[in-house]
Design a protein around this motif. Structure first.
Motif, PDB file in Angstrom:
ATOM      1  N   ASP A 117     -40.433   4.737  82.061  1.00  0.00           N
ATOM      2  CA  ASP A 117     -41.421   5.328  81.162  1.00  0.00           C
ATOM      3  C   ASP A 117     -40.778   5.729  79.841  1.00  0.00           C
ATOM      4  OD1 ASP A 117     -43.914   5.144  82.310  1.00  0.00           O
ATOM      5  OD2 ASP A 117     -43.783   7.045  83.382  1.00  0.00           O
ATOM      6  N   LYS A 208     -49.089  11.481  65.883  1.00  0.00           N
ATOM      7  CA  LYS A 208     -50.465  11.365  66.391  1.00  0.00           C
ATOM      8  C   LYS A 208     -50.735   9.981  66.954  1.00  0.00           C
ATOM      9  CE  LYS A 208     -52.319  14.926  63.332  1.00  0.00           C
ATOM     10  NZ  LYS A 208     -53.192  15.229  62.155  1.00  0.00           N
ATOM     11  N   LEU A 211     -49.490   9.417  70.586  1.00  0.00           N
ATOM     12  CA  LEU A 211     -50.039  10.217  71.689  1.00  0.00           C
ATOM     13  C   LEU A 211     -50.599   9.378  72.841  1.00  0.00           C
ATOM     14  CD1 LEU A 211     -51.671  13.353  70.064  1.00  0.00           C
ATOM     15  CD2 LEU A 211     -50.082  13.307  72.002  1.00  0.00           C
ATOM     16  N   PRO A 212     -51.348   8.291  72.603  1.00  0.00           N
ATOM     17  CA  PRO A 212     -51.838   7.514  73.748  1.00  0.00           C
ATOM     18  C   PRO A 212     -50.719   7.053  74.685  1.00  0.00           C
ATOM     19  CG  PRO A 212     -52.980   6.860  71.759  1.00  0.00           C
ATOM     20  CD  PRO A 212     -51.883   7.778  71.320  1.00  0.00           C
ATOM     21  N   TRP A 214     -47.778   8.552  75.132  1.00  0.00           N
ATOM     22  CA  TRP A 214     -47.276   9.717  75.854  1.00  0.00           C
ATOM     23  C   TRP A 214     -48.223  10.130  76.979  1.00  0.00           C
ATOM     24  CZ3 TRP A 214     -42.512  11.524  75.638  1.00  0.00           C
ATOM     25  CH2 TRP A 214     -41.743  11.293  74.490  1.00  0.00           C
ATOM     26  N   ARG A 215     -49.522   9.992  76.738  1.00  0.00           N
ATOM     27  CA  ARG A 215     -50.492  10.420  77.751  1.00  0.00           C
ATOM     28  C   ARG A 215     -50.486   9.510  78.977  1.00  0.00           C
ATOM     29  NH1 ARG A 215     -54.636  11.713  72.975  1.00  0.00           N
ATOM     30  NH2 ARG A 215     -54.210  13.954  72.751  1.00  0.00           N
ATOM     31  N   SER A 216     -49.906   8.332  78.859  1.00  0.00           N
ATOM     32  CA  SER A 216     -49.820   7.431  80.004  1.00  0.00           C
ATOM     33  C   SER A 216     -48.548   7.637  80.830  1.00  0.00           C
ATOM     34  CB  SER A 216     -49.894   5.978  79.538  1.00  0.00           C
ATOM     35  OG  SER A 216     -48.722   5.626  78.806  1.00  0.00           O
ATOM     36  N   ARG A 218     -45.972   9.391  83.414  1.00  0.00           N
ATOM     37  CA  ARG A 218     -46.031  10.212  84.631  1.00  0.00           C
ATOM     38  C   ARG A 218     -44.974  11.312  84.509  1.00  0.00           C
ATOM     39  NH1 ARG A 218     -45.946   5.001  85.917  1.00  0.00           N
ATOM     40  NH2 ARG A 218     -43.751   5.104  86.521  1.00  0.00           N
ATOM     41  N   ASP A 242     -46.743  18.406  79.583  1.00  0.00           N
ATOM     42  CA  ASP A 242     -47.666  18.299  78.450  1.00  0.00           C
ATOM     43  C   ASP A 242     -47.267  17.154  77.512  1.00  0.00           C
ATOM     44  OD1 ASP A 242     -49.383  18.617  76.331  1.00  0.00           O
ATOM     45  OD2 ASP A 242     -48.679  20.620  75.765  1.00  0.00           O
ATOM     46  N   PRO A 243     -48.016  16.060  77.470  1.00  0.00           N
ATOM     47  CA  PRO A 243     -47.643  14.944  76.580  1.00  0.00           C
ATOM     48  C   PRO A 243     -47.645  15.332  75.107  1.00  0.00           C
ATOM     49  CG  PRO A 243     -49.828  14.589  77.529  1.00  0.00           C
ATOM     50  CD  PRO A 243     -49.224  15.748  78.256  1.00  0.00           C
ATOM     51  N   GLU A 244     -48.520  16.258  74.701  1.00  0.00           N
ATOM     52  CA  GLU A 244     -48.542  16.673  73.297  1.00  0.00           C
ATOM     53  C   GLU A 244     -47.264  17.425  72.924  1.00  0.00           C
ATOM     54  OE1 GLU A 244     -52.082  18.446  71.864  1.00  0.00           O
ATOM     55  OE2 GLU A 244     -53.404  17.005  72.854  1.00  0.00           O
TER      56      GLU A 244
END
Length: 334
Positions: A117, A208, A211-212, A214-216, A218, A242-244
């Motif tokens: 990842d 910004k 972010l997509p 990072w949100r994927s 695990r 927290d991905p953000e």
């Protein structure tokens, strides 16, 4: 200076600016764990893996070596592989503290993200950051008060490494103007090998856009205490997941100095710099906890490129300090 290995070991992992040609390459093919994890990193980099491996091993790398597309994935890979090598020696850190991309390597060692990842996110984000406005970073020997007047449009505080060791960053022209002002004042400053204005709002668009990806990821809770130079303390469970939080690090100021203070207040330890150079070791050796002997600091590698033999000699010396009773294979001890 001879180093006595205290019971506790903490790892320091450097970031952007620490890279240099063939960093740690003398260990490649000689240290089994390091070699395995570097090969795995290049495999996970996909089509770019071969190109980056050639850049890393080149005697004279291309002019792109300090660009985010090369420096960041290589630093992440080298920091991680060195950390894995230590773990496979049997070192069990009581804490990890990284600087900039070194924090992401520390998070990978602590199990917050796995290497697959991590490398996927690295591949995605470097392309985004390569498209940010041309910029740079400036190391300055000055206090926060002394640079306050320079922190205006286009120039930002990127890192606090010590009370009088700061990093400024910004787009090229404002940063060059700040450097001229500092030179006129007689302040010591130098350019850091970087082509992007990391840890400033200049890269906020890329943050910004990342972010997509990072949100994927695990995310997992860390398996060992992980200090964050963005929060100046031990990472909380909420932050680790927290991905953000992870995405935002690229545009946030690095507060390495107060975070190291917090680590040394919690642990009397041997601080081992698991990365190229010894910039973090030098910062640590100025701390009262180290000058008074309660803690110590040890780099794994030479201060700069000194040849493959120097890399191997430095690592053998570090292993002796960390594991004084360990048996070294005959070919390594010779």
């Amino acid at each position: 200076m001879a180093v006595r290995s205290p019971k506790d070991v903490a790892l320091l992992l450097p970031g952007q600016g620490a890279q240099h040609p063939r960093m740690a390459a003398g260990l490649y093919g000689h240290e089994e764990a390091f070699t395995h994890w570097m090969d795995e990193a290049f495999r996970l980099l996909g089509p770019d893996g071969g190109r980056l491996r050639r850049e890393w091993l080149a005697e004279q790398p291309s002019p792109a070596y300090d660009d985010v597309t090369v420096a960041q994935p290589l630093l992440y890979a080298v920091d991680h592989a060195l950390g894995r090598m230590l773990l496979e020696w049997g070192v069990r850190p009581v804490a990890l503290l990284g600087h900039s991309v070194g924090e992401f390597a520390a998070a990978t060692l602590a199990g917050v993200v796995d290497l697959a990842d991590g490398m996927r996110v690295m591949r995605e984000r470097v392309d985004l950051f390569a498209r940010t406005p041309p910029g740079g970073m400036l190391a300055v020997s000055a206090s926060l008060d002394e640079v306050a007047g320079l922190l205006r449009a286009g120039v930002y505080l990127a890192a606090v490494n010590a009370p009088r060791q700061l990093l400024l960053a910004g787009e090229r022209e404002p940063l060059r103007a700040a450097a001229r002002t500092l030179h006129e004042r007689g302040s010591v400053c130098r350019e850091v090998p970087a082509r992007q204005a990391f840890h400033t709002p200049v890269v906020e668009y890329a943050v910004k856009a990342s972010l997509p990806g990072w949100r994927s990821v695990r995310f997992h809770l860390p398996s060992m205490p992980l200090y964050s130079a963005y929060t100046q303390g031990v990472l909380t469970e909420e932050q680790a997941l927290d991905p953000e939080f992870w995405a935002g690090q690229a545009s946030a100021t690095v507060y390495f100095a107060p975070t190291l203070t917090a680590l040394l207040a919690a642990h009397d330890c041997l601080l081992v710099e698991a990365g190229p150079g010894n910039s973090l070791t030098m910062l640590a050796r100025r701390r009262t906890a180290v000058t008074e002997g309660r803690s110590e600091a040890l780099p794994l590698l030479p201060d700069r490129r000194r040849g493959d033999d120097a890399d191997r000699h430095a690592v053998r010396a570090a292993r002796t300090a960390l594991l004084p009773t360990a048996h070294l294979p005959q070919e390594e001890a010779s």
